[in-house]
Design an enzyme around this catalytic site. Sequence first.
Site, PDB file in Angstrom:
ATOM      1  NE  ARG A   1      -2.264  -3.435  -0.842  1.00 24.33           N
ATOM      2  CZ  ARG A   1      -3.616  -3.816  -1.078  1.00 24.33           C
ATOM      3  NH1 ARG A   1      -4.276  -2.779  -1.493  1.00 24.33           N
ATOM      4  NH2 ARG A   1      -4.013  -4.998  -0.712  1.00 24.33           N
TER       5      ARG A   1
ATOM      6  CG  ASP B   1      -5.683  -0.420  -3.314  1.00 24.71           C
ATOM      7  OD1 ASP B   1      -5.983  -1.091  -4.162  1.00 24.71           O
ATOM      8  OD2 ASP B   1      -6.262  -0.549  -2.032  1.00 24.71           O
TER       9      ASP B   1
ATOM     10  CG  ASP C   1      -9.916   0.743  -3.453  1.00 25.49           C
ATOM     11  OD1 ASP C   1      -9.681  -0.098  -4.204  1.00 25.49           O
ATOM     12  OD2 ASP C   1      -9.552   0.618  -2.237  1.00 25.49           O
TER      13      ASP C   1
HETATM   14  N1  ROI Z   1      -4.463   0.311   5.948  1.00 23.38           N
HETATM   15  C1  ROI Z   1      -4.350   1.455   5.731  1.00 23.38           C
HETATM   16  N2  ROI Z   1      -4.023   2.242   6.823  1.00 23.38           N
HETATM   17  N3  ROI Z   1      -4.523   1.948   4.631  1.00 23.38           N
HETATM   18  C2  ROI Z   1      -4.768   1.358   3.321  1.00 23.38           C
HETATM   19  O1  ROI Z   1      -4.961   1.577   2.332  1.00 23.38           O
HETATM   20  C3  ROI Z   1      -4.988  -0.148   3.780  1.00 23.38           C
HETATM   21  N4  ROI Z   1      -5.445  -0.984   2.562  1.00 23.38           N
HETATM   22  C4  ROI Z   1      -5.386  -2.399   2.808  1.00 23.38           C
HETATM   23  C5  ROI Z   1      -5.389  -3.052   4.005  1.00 23.38           C
HETATM   24  C6  ROI Z   1      -4.185  -4.343   3.986  1.00 23.38           C
HETATM   25  C7  ROI Z   1      -6.667  -3.586   4.560  1.00 23.38           C
HETATM   26  N5  ROI Z   1      -4.876  -2.026   5.035  1.00 23.38           N
HETATM   27  C8  ROI Z   1      -4.852  -0.572   4.814  1.00 23.38           C
HETATM   28  O2  ROI Z   1      -5.768  -2.993   1.804  1.00 23.38           O
END
Ligand code: ROI
Length: 161
Positions: free
Chosen positions: A91, A94, A96
């Site tokens: 993506r 993201d 959160d």
């Molecule tokens: N892995 C890392 N290193 N950082 C993320 O923000 C992240 N986010 C995700 C998944 C695919 C689980 N792996 C990730 O959604």
Amino acid sequence: MERIYIGMGSNLADPAEQLRSAALALARLPQTELVGVSGFYQSDSLLPGQPRYTNAVAALDSHLAPLELLDALQAIENGQGRQRLERWGPRTLDLDIVLFGDRLIDEPRLKVPHYHLQERAFVLYPLAELAPADLRLADGRTLTELLAACPFVGLERLPAA
Ligand code: ROI
């Protein structure tokens, strides 16, 4: 007003630039002040076959309600070209809600504290740059304790741009 911590992540389309744009967008949210942004950290994706992620945490003081903030974060994600093709796919951005004051939120759209906070070094270490070490989760554990149980492995802190 509540102190809120937002986890930011990107692994597409110049991730560091995505996080910088996201921080600017957070600073423009209504009834909200951007208090700080951590350094940027790179790590491998938790799922194989994806580009490496760049992650950071932002601290906000906001009067927005949790679901209002969630809507605003999703609008920022969409504005930066997020495409929701597959649930755990790569993506551009993201965002959160990791912590919302000391609230426990359990709604279909929003669980806070974020489920995976304690096992994700790429959230805990940037969070520790902004939050007090004696910050306590609802289960009584402090941030210091979470860090002690989550080694700084596979993380690379990027030099400030
Ligand atoms: N892995 C890392 N290193 N950082 C993320 O923000 C992240 N986010 C995700 C998944 C695919 C689980 N792996 C990730 O959604």
